[in-house]
Scaffold this motif. Sequence first.
Motif, PDB file in Angstrom:
ATOM      1  N   ALA A 212     -78.339  72.669  10.364  1.00  0.00           N
ATOM      2  CA  ALA A 212     -78.925  73.939  10.785  1.00  0.00           C
ATOM      3  C   ALA A 212     -79.484  74.661   9.567  1.00  0.00           C
ATOM      4  CB  ALA A 212     -77.891  74.817  11.477  1.00  0.00           C
ATOM      5  N   THR A 213     -80.460  75.526   9.807  1.00  0.00           N
ATOM      6  CA  THR A 213     -81.044  76.351   8.753  1.00  0.00           C
ATOM      7  C   THR A 213     -80.555  77.772   8.967  1.00  0.00           C
ATOM      8  OG1 THR A 213     -83.015  74.949   8.697  1.00  0.00           O
ATOM      9  CG2 THR A 213     -83.176  77.137   7.683  1.00  0.00           C
ATOM     10  N   VAL A 214     -79.812  78.314   8.001  1.00  0.00           N
ATOM     11  CA  VAL A 214     -79.168  79.614   8.194  1.00  0.00           C
ATOM     12  C   VAL A 214     -79.526  80.593   7.081  1.00  0.00           C
ATOM     13  CG1 VAL A 214     -77.226  78.628   9.463  1.00  0.00           C
ATOM     14  CG2 VAL A 214     -77.070  78.877   6.985  1.00  0.00           C
ATOM     15  N   SER A 215     -79.495  81.890   7.457  1.00  0.00           N
ATOM     16  CA  SER A 215     -79.729  82.972   6.489  1.00  0.00           C
ATOM     17  C   SER A 215     -78.367  83.529   6.066  1.00  0.00           C
ATOM     18  CB  SER A 215     -80.584  84.076   7.125  1.00  0.00           C
ATOM     19  OG  SER A 215     -81.783  83.566   7.664  1.00  0.00           O
ATOM     20  N   GLY A 216     -77.750  82.906   5.095  1.00  0.00           N
ATOM     21  CA  GLY A 216     -76.429  83.338   4.634  1.00  0.00           C
ATOM     22  C   GLY A 216     -75.352  82.340   5.000  1.00  0.00           C
ATOM     23  N   LEU A 217     -74.268  82.343   4.200  1.00  0.00           N
ATOM     24  CA  LEU A 217     -73.220  81.331   4.359  1.00  0.00           C
ATOM     25  C   LEU A 217     -71.875  81.878   4.829  1.00  0.00           C
ATOM     26  CD1 LEU A 217     -73.893  79.231   1.122  1.00  0.00           C
ATOM     27  CD2 LEU A 217     -74.751  78.832   3.445  1.00  0.00           C
ATOM     28  N   ASN A 218     -71.635  83.158   4.699  1.00  0.00           N
ATOM     29  CA  ASN A 218     -70.313  83.690   5.019  1.00  0.00           C
ATOM     30  C   ASN A 218     -69.942  83.508   6.486  1.00  0.00           C
ATOM     31  OD1 ASN A 218     -68.747  84.949   2.768  1.00  0.00           O
ATOM     32  ND2 ASN A 218     -70.718  85.931   2.409  1.00  0.00           N
ATOM     33  N   GLU A 219     -70.847  83.885   7.386  1.00  0.00           N
ATOM     34  CA  GLU A 219     -70.530  83.805   8.809  1.00  0.00           C
ATOM     35  C   GLU A 219     -70.282  82.371   9.253  1.00  0.00           C
ATOM     36  OE1 GLU A 219     -72.453  87.518  11.152  1.00  0.00           O
ATOM     37  OE2 GLU A 219     -73.871  85.983  10.551  1.00  0.00           O
ATOM     38  N   ILE A 220     -71.104  81.438   8.798  1.00  0.00           N
ATOM     39  CA  ILE A 220     -70.921  80.051   9.228  1.00  0.00           C
ATOM     40  C   ILE A 220     -69.669  79.434   8.599  1.00  0.00           C
ATOM     41  CG2 ILE A 220     -72.332  78.963   7.420  1.00  0.00           C
ATOM     42  CD1 ILE A 220     -73.343  77.011   9.561  1.00  0.00           C
ATOM     43  N   SER A 221     -69.242  79.942   7.446  1.00  0.00           N
ATOM     44  CA  SER A 221     -68.041  79.385   6.802  1.00  0.00           C
ATOM     45  C   SER A 221     -66.808  79.615   7.662  1.00  0.00           C
ATOM     46  CB  SER A 221     -67.848  79.994   5.409  1.00  0.00           C
ATOM     47  OG  SER A 221     -67.423  81.353   5.493  1.00  0.00           O
ATOM     48  N   TRP A 222     -66.730  80.800   8.322  1.00  0.00           N
ATOM     49  CA  TRP A 222     -65.578  81.078   9.179  1.00  0.00           C
ATOM     50  C   TRP A 222     -65.578  80.165  10.403  1.00  0.00           C
ATOM     51  CZ3 TRP A 222     -62.249  83.349   6.443  1.00  0.00           C
ATOM     52  CH2 TRP A 222     -62.585  84.356   5.533  1.00  0.00           C
ATOM     53  N   TRP A 223     -66.751  79.859  10.910  1.00  0.00           N
ATOM     54  CA  TRP A 223     -66.862  78.935  12.045  1.00  0.00           C
ATOM     55  C   TRP A 223     -66.378  77.535  11.644  1.00  0.00           C
ATOM     56  CZ3 TRP A 223     -70.703  74.897  12.763  1.00  0.00           C
ATOM     57  CH2 TRP A 223     -70.661  74.308  14.030  1.00  0.00           C
ATOM     58  N   ILE A 224     -66.787  77.095  10.483  1.00  0.00           N
ATOM     59  CA  ILE A 224     -66.389  75.766  10.004  1.00  0.00           C
ATOM     60  C   ILE A 224     -64.872  75.698   9.818  1.00  0.00           C
ATOM     61  CG2 ILE A 224     -66.576  74.135   8.077  1.00  0.00           C
ATOM     62  CD1 ILE A 224     -69.438  75.344   7.626  1.00  0.00           C
ATOM     63  N   LEU A 225     -64.296  76.752   9.239  1.00  0.00           N
ATOM     64  CA  LEU A 225     -62.849  76.775   9.010  1.00  0.00           C
ATOM     65  C   LEU A 225     -62.076  76.719  10.318  1.00  0.00           C
ATOM     66  CD1 LEU A 225     -62.778  79.399   6.135  1.00  0.00           C
ATOM     67  CD2 LEU A 225     -61.907  77.052   5.973  1.00  0.00           C
ATOM     68  N   GLY A 226     -62.684  77.157  11.410  1.00  0.00           N
ATOM     69  CA  GLY A 226     -62.020  77.093  12.718  1.00  0.00           C
ATOM     70  C   GLY A 226     -61.752  75.671  13.170  1.00  0.00           C
ATOM     71  N   TYR A 227     -62.470  74.709  12.604  1.00  0.00           N
ATOM     72  CA  TYR A 227     -62.250  73.294  12.942  1.00  0.00           C
ATOM     73  C   TYR A 227     -61.315  72.601  11.952  1.00  0.00           C
ATOM     74  CZ  TYR A 227     -65.699  73.409  16.661  1.00  0.00           C
ATOM     75  OH  TYR A 227     -66.371  73.690  17.837  1.00  0.00           O
ATOM     76  N   ALA A 228     -60.786  73.370  11.017  1.00  0.00           N
ATOM     77  CA  ALA A 228     -59.757  72.875  10.079  1.00  0.00           C
ATOM     78  C   ALA A 228     -60.188  71.559   9.418  1.00  0.00           C
ATOM     79  CB  ALA A 228     -58.424  72.731  10.798  1.00  0.00           C
ATOM     80  N   ASP A 229     -59.308  70.555   9.475  1.00  0.00           N
ATOM     81  CA  ASP A 229     -59.590  69.295   8.781  1.00  0.00           C
ATOM     82  C   ASP A 229     -60.490  68.358   9.572  1.00  0.00           C
ATOM     83  OD1 ASP A 229     -57.791  68.765  10.777  1.00  0.00           O
ATOM     84  OD2 ASP A 229     -56.493  67.466   9.564  1.00  0.00           O
ATOM     85  N   GLN A 230     -61.046  68.845  10.673  1.00  0.00           N
ATOM     86  CA  GLN A 230     -61.947  68.018  11.477  1.00  0.00           C
ATOM     87  C   GLN A 230     -63.416  68.245  11.120  1.00  0.00           C
ATOM     88  OE1 GLN A 230     -60.522  65.683  13.561  1.00  0.00           O
ATOM     89  NE2 GLN A 230     -58.696  66.522  12.542  1.00  0.00           N
TER      90      GLN A 230
END
Length: 291
Positions: free
Chosen positions: A247-265
């Motif tokens: 995906a092409t995103v404007s900023g990394l903070n918001e997407i980082s929390w989404w990624i962390l929601g999937y933990a080690d997956q």
Amino acid sequence: MSRRTIFRDLETLRDAGIRLRYNRKAESYSMAEPVPLNVGDLSIDEATALVTLANQMGDDRHVPFFTAAGLAARKLSGSLPRKTRDQLHEVADAVTIVPQGVANLNGKRKLFGELLEARRQRRVLRMEYASLTEWETISTKLRPYQLMYCRHSWYVVGRSSIHREVRTFKLARITELEILDEEYRLPRGFSLKRYLKNAWRIVPEGNKDLQVVIRFSPLVATNVAEVEWHPTQQLALQPDGSLLFEATVSGLNEISWWILGYADQAEVLRPARLRKLVGERAANMAKIYDR
């Protein structure tokens, strides 16, 4: 049915604009006259959709400030022939919408009304705001451009005098508003889409968009692929069952929390800055559980 419930329902009907008549002899209530509402050429499917959405989303326990939509739905259904109305409610009752994680906005109804009024009159507001960025309550002049409900709560997008730029403010953090005798104009060409650019959710960051690539394990690959998370996303299922998400995103903070929601997956492949950010937060989280 208790007496209290009956009078509560009668009050609900009155709030919906339905005039009631009391018959002392029969000790009963009835509609004084048909509700004067022109529903046009609505089909049963269209009416069902309106009533279902308005009734369920109009419950203050779910989505605050949508009460008016619930009242409008009652007016609509009350103007339909009985047979059509019964069919409509039978189908509508078979559909359930369950919003999750709705912000607690008790006591904010007045502020919402003031934001709408200021936007209607194009008037500047003086706003007191409990900012999580500045870690203090700030006072700023706000030119409200757009009200937005996203995921959990209401937000107002507008130009802030102390930030000297357009910002997103969460309604739940507004502590006080004052409508000033100062008018403003909407910037030519302003739109919410232009402002948000490719933000992951509601806060665009930086001037340059970034290409993000994430690998999701086979365990969650199907779950991720079933949802359109972002308008720019591209998915590629791999032979081992994993999923490459781009995906092409404007900023990394918001997407980082989404990624962390999937933990080690989930594993960030690029950019390196996002990989480092997620890695640091995951390491800090691990330290909490190592105590």
